[in-house]
Write a protein that holds these residues in place. Structure first.
Motif, PDB file in Angstrom:
ATOM      1  N   THR A 106      38.747  46.917  36.505  1.00  0.00           N
ATOM      2  CA  THR A 106      39.351  45.655  36.913  1.00  0.00           C
ATOM      3  C   THR A 106      40.845  45.777  37.200  1.00  0.00           C
ATOM      4  OG1 THR A 106      37.712  44.560  35.597  1.00  0.00           O
ATOM      5  CG2 THR A 106      39.579  43.251  36.221  1.00  0.00           C
ATOM      6  N   ILE A 159      34.650  42.677  38.949  1.00  0.00           N
ATOM      7  CA  ILE A 159      35.874  42.095  38.381  1.00  0.00           C
ATOM      8  C   ILE A 159      35.565  40.756  37.717  1.00  0.00           C
ATOM      9  CG2 ILE A 159      38.216  41.306  38.918  1.00  0.00           C
ATOM     10  CD1 ILE A 159      38.216  43.100  41.352  1.00  0.00           C
ATOM     11  N   CYS A 171      33.477  42.025  44.247  1.00  0.00           N
ATOM     12  CA  CYS A 171      34.510  41.520  43.322  1.00  0.00           C
ATOM     13  C   CYS A 171      33.894  40.673  42.218  1.00  0.00           C
ATOM     14  CB  CYS A 171      35.552  40.697  44.073  1.00  0.00           C
ATOM     15  SG  CYS A 171      36.590  41.706  45.123  1.00  0.00           S
ATOM     16  N   MET A 190      38.965  38.849  47.162  1.00  0.00           N
ATOM     17  CA  MET A 190      39.149  39.013  45.721  1.00  0.00           C
ATOM     18  C   MET A 190      39.676  37.713  45.103  1.00  0.00           C
ATOM     19  SD  MET A 190      41.451  41.660  43.510  1.00  0.00           S
ATOM     20  CE  MET A 190      43.028  40.928  43.906  1.00  0.00           C
ATOM     21  N   TYR A 231      33.478  40.220  48.666  1.00  0.00           N
ATOM     22  CA  TYR A 231      33.462  39.121  47.709  1.00  0.00           C
ATOM     23  C   TYR A 231      32.399  39.360  46.622  1.00  0.00           C
ATOM     24  CZ  TYR A 231      31.392  34.577  46.346  1.00  0.00           C
ATOM     25  OH  TYR A 231      30.794  33.551  45.671  1.00  0.00           O
TER      26      TYR A 231
END
Ligand code: PHE
Length: 454
Positions: A439, A58, A54, A228, A51
Motif C-alpha cells: 500500500t 490498497i 486499487c 486510485m 481502479y
C-alpha cells in the motif's frame, strides 16, 4: 485495556448493522454519479482495471486498518489516533491524521451536498413527468438550466444539508440504523431494472466493452492517480469515516470479513451503474466524457422512454438521494464526535455549527457551475479543484499514514489481537505485508508518477 474501552456515542446493535452502515457510507454519489463520469473522461476499460486493482490491493487492507484503529480507540479519529499513539509509546501528534480527515470530510461534504441537491431536484423532475418522451437534447437542456441557476442549486443544497444534520443531530445509531435497513436492497433492485433496460437499448455490448476492454493508450498518469483517488473516495477511506464507524463496532465481529463484504458491495454497485449508463450513452450518441452531468443527462432518457419510467425515475432519484444521505452523515460524523468529546457540546449544537460551516463552503461549488465557471486554475474550476484536492491528494495521503501507523507503529501483537487473527496465520501475514509494503509503495509511486517524477 482496549477491550474494556467503550464509545460514549453508542454501539451498533450487531455486526450486520456495522456492515449496513459502512456500506451506506461507501455506496453513494461516488458509485452512481462519479464512477461513470470519471470512467468516461478517462477512456474506459484501462481506468476501470486500475481502479479495481486499487480496491483490492490498497482499499481492502486500508479499510481493515481503519476499522481496527477505530474499534481499538473507540473515539473520534482525532482522539483515537492520540490514544493509540500514546499506548504504543509514540507522539500524540498522530492526532493530526484525525484533523486532516476532519478537514477532508468538511471539504468533500461541501460539494457532495450540492450534487446530492441535483438528485433532489431530479426527483421532482422525474415525478412530474418532465422526461416522458423527451428527446436527448431536451433532457440535456433540463440539466443545463438547473446548474445555471444559483438560486435553485442553493435551495436544493440547503435542503440536503438540513436532512443530513437532522440525522447527525439525532445520533448515528438512532438516525441511521433505521434508514439503511431498507435502502441498500431497494437501490440494488432499481439498478438491476436499469441494467435490464440497458440490455435492450441496442448498445449493451458496446457499453460493456467500453467498461471492460482495457486500452492502456487511453490512460494517463493523471488517470491512474484519479483511479486510485476514487478507490479511496468510493470506499470512504483516508478521512476517518470508516474509522469512526469502526469505533461503534461490536468487539466480536470479524474485521476482515466485514471489510471484504463492504468493498464487494460497493464495487458491485459501481459496476452495475456503469453497465446501466454506458449503453444508454452510446445508443443516444452522447459523449462518455461529458463530465459531472453524465448520469443526469443519460438516465432520464431511459426513464423517458421505458414503460412506467415516470415512477421508476422518481424512485431511482429518491434512492440516489438516500444513498448520498447515508454517505454524507459519515463525512461529518468525525467532526461532530470530536466536538462532543472535547468541547462537551450536545450533538445538536455540534451538528448545527458543522452543518452551517459546510453549507457556507458549498456556495463555492454552487457558483462554480455558473457565475464563477470562468475562474479556473490549471483548467479546473472551484468544484474540480476541491474534488481533485480531496479525492486525489488528501484521501490517499490520509490512507498512507493510516497504513504506516497500523503496520509500522503498532505492534503486531496489538493489530493481530484486534483483527482476531492468528499472528502467524496466512490471513494476518498477507494483510500485514500489504499494509506494510504494497500500500505505501503503491500510493507513493502513483503520486510521483502523477507529478512526472517516475
Ligand atoms: N464513499 C462515498 C461515496 O462513494 C463518499 C465518501 C467519501 C463518504 C469519504 C465518506 C468519506 O459516495
Amino acid at each position: 485495556m482496549s477491550a474494556k474501552r467503550e464509545s460514549i456515542h453508542g454501539q451498533w446493535s450487531n455486526r450486520w448493522i456495522f456492515i449496513l452502515a459502512a456500506t451506506g457510507s461507501a455506496v453513494g454519489l461516488g458509485n452512481i454519479w462519479k464512477f461513470p463520469y470519471i470512467t468516461g473522461e478517462n477512456g474506459g476499460g484501462a481506468f476501470v482495471l486500475v481502479y479495481l486493482l486499487c480496491i483490492a490491493a490498497i482499499g481492502i487492507p486500508i479499510m481493515m486498518a481503519e476499522v481496527l484503529l477505530g474499534r481499538r480507540g473507540r473515539q473520534s479519529p482525532i482522539n483515537t489516533m492520540k490514544t493509540l499513539a500514546r499506548e504504543e509509546g509514540r507522539s500524540g501528534a498522530w492526532s493530526l491524521l484525525g484533523w486532516s480527515g476532519v478537514v477532508a470530510g468538511f471539504l468533500i461534504l461541501s460539494y457532495y451536498s450540492v450534487i446530492a441537491g441535483w438528485a433532489l431536484a431530479y426527483v421532482l423532475n422525474a415525478g412530474s413527468g418532465a422526461f416522458t418522451d423527451a428527446p436527448a437534447a431536451e433532457i440535456q437542456g433540463i440539466f443545463t438550466a438547473l446548474v445555471a441557476s444559483p438560486g435553485q442549486l442553493i435551495f436544493w443544497h440547503s435542503l440536503f444539508m438540513l436532512m443530513t444534520m437532522l440525522v447527525v443531530a439525532r445520533g448515528v445509531k438512532k438516525g441511521l440504523e433505521v434508514a439503511i435497513r431498507f435502502l441498500m436492497p431497494a437501490l440494488l433492485v432499481l439498478l438491476l431494472i436499469m441494467v435490464g433496460y440497458a440490455i435492450n437499448s441496442g448498445e449493451f455490448v458496446r457499453g460493456l466493452s467500453f467498461l471492460f476492454t482495457p486500452d492502456f493508450s487511453k490512460i494517463s498518469a493523471e488517470g491512474v492517480l484519479i483511479a486510485m483517488g476514487h478507490a479511496f473516495f468510493t470506499l470512504s477511506l483516508g478521512m476517518g469515516a470508516i474509522m469512526i464507524y469502526g469505533s461503534y463496532m461490536p468487539k466480536n465481529a470479524s474485521i476482515a470479513k466485514t471489510s471484504i463484504i463492504v468493498a464487494l458491495a460497493d464495487t458491485g454497485v459501481a459496476l452495475l451503474a456503469g453497465m446501466a449508463i454506458f449503453p444508454i450513452v452510446f445508443a443516444n450518441s452522447l459523449e462518455p466524457g461529458s463530465g459531472p452531468g453524465l448520469i443526469f443527462q443519460t438516465l432520464p432518457i431511459a426513464f423517458g422512454s421505458m414503460p412506467g419510467g415516470h415512477f421508476f425515475g422518481a424512485v431511482f432519484f429518491i434512492l440516489l438521494v438516500l444513498a448520498a444521505w447515508s454517505s454524507a452523515i459519515s463525512l461529518i460524523e468525525p467532526a461532530v464526535a470530536w466536538l462532543v468529546e472535547n468541547k462537551a457540546w450536545t450533538r445538536v449544537k455540534a451538528s448545527v455549527y458543522c452543518g452551517f460551516a459546510t453549507w457556507l463552503m458549498g456556495l463555492g461549488t454552487v457558483l462554480s457551475f455558473n457565475e464563477w465557471s470562468a475562474y479556473t486554475l490549471w483548467g479546473k474550476n472551484f468544484f474540480d479543484l476541491l474534488d481533485f484536492l480531496t479525492s486525489n491528494i488528501m484521501l490517499p495521503l490520509g490512507g498512507l499514514f493510516i497504513a504506516l501507523f497500523a503496520a509500522w507503529v503498532m505492534k503486531s501483537s496489538s493489530t493481530a489481537n484486534e483483527l482476531t487473527l492468528a499472528e502467524s496465520g496466512m490471513a494476518y501475514t498477507s494483510w500485514r505485508f500489504l499494509v506494510r509494503f504494497v500500500t505505501p509503495v503503491a500510493v507513493i509511486i502513483v503520486f510521483l508518477n502523477a507529478i512526472g517524477v517516475v
